[in-house]
Design a protein around this motif. Structure first.
Motif, PDB file in Angstrom:
ATOM      1  N   ARG A   1      -4.379  -0.589   1.538  1.00 52.33           N
ATOM      2  CA  ARG A   1      -4.479   0.038   0.354  1.00 52.33           C
ATOM      3  C   ARG A   1      -5.953   0.596   0.170  1.00 52.33           C
TER       4      ARG A   1
ATOM      5  N   TYR B   1      -1.992   6.242  -6.747  1.00 52.59           N
ATOM      6  CA  TYR B   1      -3.283   6.503  -6.189  1.00 52.59           C
ATOM      7  C   TYR B   1      -4.053   7.680  -7.009  1.00 52.59           C
TER       8      TYR B   1
ATOM      9  N   TRP C   1      -1.940  -5.751   3.482  1.00 52.27           N
ATOM     10  CA  TRP C   1      -1.570  -4.653   2.613  1.00 52.27           C
ATOM     11  C   TRP C   1      -3.149  -4.307   1.715  1.00 52.27           C
ATOM     12  N   SER C   2      -3.988  -5.249   1.538  1.00 49.17           N
ATOM     13  CA  SER C   2      -4.883  -5.002   0.642  1.00 49.17           C
ATOM     14  C   SER C   2      -5.944  -3.956   1.467  1.00 49.17           C
TER      15      SER C   2
ATOM     16  N   HIS D   1       0.751  -1.243   0.199  1.00 50.95           N
ATOM     17  CA  HIS D   1       0.105  -0.039   0.060  1.00 50.95           C
ATOM     18  C   HIS D   1       0.615   1.288  -0.056  1.00 50.95           C
TER      19      HIS D   1
END
Length: 180
Positions: A77, A32, A73-74, A27
């Protein structure tokens, strides 16, 4: 690629896209989208840069303390994406630009030559009315230079066909037939 093979050998790289430290899996090392539809990039790997990224984004969620826990991490993120989407790219540039966050605005082809960093370093040049990257790398004793504008489309057709074994008569016949 030595670093990536080393990471693989040490068990730090898996063969699944967006699952690794440097391929958008983490992340804190990804791109982004902002509220204006423009993008930023983050690469705050080291703890001090990560801490500063959290400070500048206003994130104080304790789950972010597990920076290197791949299983989080998912979800991290997704949370970070929501925060980044709350401001424009220019607002994030104002907040994080010039800091040690390891941040950069993602610029389009019109913006890149005008960015102060690129302008100060003469990263782009204009030749024949076409803006393009300046030659790189730059050497003090043998500076690179663009010799001229690119050739017009088709300017070297006869020469190229000759190199490929076409006779002058064959090239003339192709030209006469309007092939190019």
């Amino acid at each position: 690629m030595a670093m990536f093979y080393g990471m693989k050998a040490a068990g730090g790289w898996v063969e699944k896209r967006r699952s690794n430290l440097l391929d958008g899996g983490a992340h804190f090392y990804d791109t982004y989208q902002c509220s204006d539809g423009k993008w930023i990039s983050l690469g705050s790997i080291e703890p001090q840069f990560y801490a500063l990224m959290l400070e500048k984004t206003g994130i104080n969620d304790p789950e972010f303390a597990a920076q290197m826990d791949r299983s989080k991490w998912s979800s991290l993120r997704a949370k970070l994406a929501t925060v980044i989407a709350s401001k424009t790219r220019d607002e994030w540039t104002e907040i994080m630009g010039g800091t040690d966050v390891c941040f950069a605005p993602i610029l389009d082809l019109e913006e890149a030559p005008k960015h102060p960093h690129n302008a100060a370093r003469q990263t782009f040049v204009e030749v024949g009315g076409v803006t393009q990257p300046a030659p790189a790398p730059r050497f003090l004793r043998t500076p690179g230079a663009i010799q001229g504008p690119p050739p017009k489309i088709g300017a070297h057709n006869a020469e190229a066909l000759g190199d490929w074994g076409f006779s002058a008569d064959e090239v003339a016949a192709l030209e006469g037939a309007g092939v190019f």
